[in-house]
Design an enzyme around this catalytic site. Structure first.
Site, PDB file in Angstrom:
ATOM      1  N   GLU A  92       0.561  -0.924  -0.047  1.00  0.00           N
ATOM      2  CA  GLU A  92       0.274  -0.098  -0.108  1.00  0.00           C
ATOM      3  C   GLU A  92       0.804   1.318  -0.381  1.00  0.00           C
ATOM      4  O   GLU A  92       1.857   1.053   0.437  1.00  0.00           O
ATOM      5  CB  GLU A  92      -1.248  -0.109   1.140  1.00  0.00           C
ATOM      6  N   CYS A 105       3.345   8.347   1.905  1.00  0.00           N
ATOM      7  CA  CYS A 105       3.579   7.386   3.665  1.00  0.00           C
ATOM      8  C   CYS A 105       3.453   6.442   2.567  1.00  0.00           C
ATOM      9  O   CYS A 105       2.690   5.815   2.053  1.00  0.00           O
ATOM     10  CB  CYS A 105       2.603   7.394   3.876  1.00  0.00           C
ATOM     11  N   CYS A 116       3.356  -5.411  15.806  1.00  0.00           N
ATOM     12  CA  CYS A 116       2.050  -4.600  16.899  1.00  0.00           C
ATOM     13  C   CYS A 116       0.564  -5.270  16.957  1.00  0.00           C
ATOM     14  O   CYS A 116       0.453  -5.472  15.492  1.00  0.00           O
ATOM     15  CB  CYS A 116       2.543  -3.159  16.506  1.00  0.00           C
ATOM     16  N   CYS A 119      -2.200  -3.249  14.646  1.00  0.00           N
ATOM     17  CA  CYS A 119      -1.596  -3.206  13.302  1.00  0.00           C
ATOM     18  C   CYS A 119      -2.192  -4.768  11.733  1.00  0.00           C
ATOM     19  O   CYS A 119      -2.447  -5.620  11.633  1.00  0.00           O
ATOM     20  CB  CYS A 119      -0.447  -3.384  12.989  1.00  0.00           C
ATOM     21  N   CYS A 333      -3.363   0.985   8.106  1.00  0.00           N
ATOM     22  CA  CYS A 333      -1.989   0.765   7.358  1.00  0.00           C
ATOM     23  C   CYS A 333      -2.752  -0.629   7.084  1.00  0.00           C
ATOM     24  O   CYS A 333      -3.046  -1.726   8.284  1.00  0.00           O
ATOM     25  CB  CYS A 333      -1.153   1.134   7.909  1.00  0.00           C
TER      26      CYS A 333
HETATM   27  S1  SF4 Z   1       3.524  -2.445  10.110  1.00  0.00           S
HETATM   28 FE1  SF4 Z   1       2.166  -2.023  11.505  1.00  0.00          FE
HETATM   29  S2  SF4 Z   1       3.463  -4.553  13.024  1.00  0.00           S
HETATM   30 FE2  SF4 Z   1       5.269  -3.242  11.744  1.00  0.00          FE
HETATM   31  S3  SF4 Z   1       6.389  -2.301  12.743  1.00  0.00           S
HETATM   32 FE3  SF4 Z   1       4.450  -0.907  11.657  1.00  0.00          FE
HETATM   33  S4  SF4 Z   1       2.657  -0.956  13.092  1.00  0.00           S
HETATM   34 FE4  SF4 Z   1       4.235  -2.388  14.092  1.00  0.00          FE
END
Ligand code: SF4
Length: 345
Positions: A92, A105, A116, A119, A333
């Site tokens: 993306e 971005c 995370c 996410c 994201c």
């Molecule tokens: S893409 Fe998502 S899982 Fe990877 S570092 Fe960034 S926030 Fe954390």
């Protein structure tokens, strides 16, 4: 033989490649211009190059030219792309319209292995690193699509930039080159979840970019619950590394703080956060999280975000609330890629 990505080569590497092919050094500069300034997508478009050289390049090299698989545009002008790479993987890229310029971005990896919990990009792990040229191509594709210059970049899309260190450094060199689109380092922000060895390495590069650390919590208990990386690099290791980065580079870091209802948004958290970053003069971006399917987290409501911000300000911390651009398109994201993966597993 598998072809290599010519768009990933720095000017110095391209010069070496030309030498190996028995070509004069000026060819390297000319080809670099075609790729990074004139943004061609085909060797055949390099009309000042000898046909024999182009044929030779075409045998062993390819240009990174992602295909726009999906495009969503929000009312505020934010455009989100699902880009398909040559090997079929999707990433993306988002263009945001700010009054200071168009910002892209970019993603730096296909997927992410940082885990995370809020996410979508990490839910299927990391597939591979993006090549430097593929990251450049995200910007070129967006610039051509919107028909306006991109002036700012944030490395804040899918992936952890410092987990793809060499390719990200080559990308930064190419994208900021005066021989290319020449986006100034001061207009580039690199966001990390807190990979300390990467932060220490980056400090030595002494780049003029802005390092943005995704903190998201003021203590280890909350942070480890949100971000597994905190188990490897807890705050007592991360914060000295960030302070050292700021000291060594003379560049003020900023912190990202995604606000999650009932998890990290209490007054006590604001006090702990202020104490943690005291004396750094650092800026905190408060981000109401975009809810992700399958995540236990929900966003702090706007009034509480405001309260948290005001408390930080009273405590001497400079904090702003990030505008939620394009929230009606799948703006969290990794969400668009996840939808695509569910459709075509
Ligand atoms: S893409 Fe998502 S899982 Fe990877 S570092 Fe960034 S926030 Fe954390």
């Amino acid at each position: 033989m598998e072809k290599k990505c010519l768009s990933s080569l720095t000017l110095a590497q391209l010069t070496d490649t030309m030498k190996e092919l028995g070509q004069p050094a000026f060819r390297a500069k000319q080809i670099f211009h075609w790729v990074h300034q004139r943004l061609v997508t085909d060797f055949a478009a390099m009309t000042d190059q000898p046909k024999t050289l182009l044929a030779k390049l075409d045998e062993s090299w390819y240009l990174a030219v992602p295909k726009i698989e999906r495009r969503q545009q929000a009312k505020d002008g934010t455009v989100k792309y699902l880009l398909r790479m040559a090997d079929g993987n999707c990433i993306e890229t988002v263009v945001m319209r700010y009054n200071y310029g168009n910002t892209v971005c970019v993603s730096t990896q296909v997927g992410c292995r940082m885990g995370c919990r809020f996410c979508a990009s990490t839910q299927a792990g990391r597939v591979r690193n993006l090549e430097a040229g593929e990251i450049c191509a995200e910007i070129y594709t967006a610039q051509k699509d919107i028909g306006a210059r991109i002036s700012h970049i944030v490395l804040m899309g899918i992936g952890e930039p410092l987990d793809n260190y060499e390719n990200v450094m080559a990308f930064l060199e190419n994208i900021s080159s005066p021989e290319g689109v020449n986006i100034g380092m001061r207009n580039i922000s690199l966001s990390t979840c807190g990979l300390v060895p990467g932060i220490e390495r980056l400090a030595k590069e002494n780049l003029q970019l802005t390092l943005s650390v995704s903190l998201h919590a003021p203590n280890n208990a909350i942070r480890s619950g949100m971000m597994p990386v905190n188990d490897a690099y807890p705050l007592e290791v991360l914060m000295p590394a960030v302070r050292a980065y700021q000291h060594d580079t003379g560049r003020r870091v900023s912190f990202e703080y995604s606000m999650v209802r009932g998890v990290n948004d209490s007054a006590a958290c604001a006090h702990e956060l202020a104490a943690l970053i005291r004396g750094m003069g650092a800026h905190v971006n408060l981000i109401p999280i975009n809810p992700v399917d399958g995540s236990p987290y929900s966003a702090t409501d706007a009034a509480n975000v405001r309260r948290f911000q005001n408390l930080l300000t009273e405590l001497g911390v400079n904090a702003t609330v990030r505008r939620r651009l394009g929230s009606e398109i799948s703006a969290a994201c990794g969400q668009l890629r996840r939808e695509e993966m569910q459709k075509n597993p």
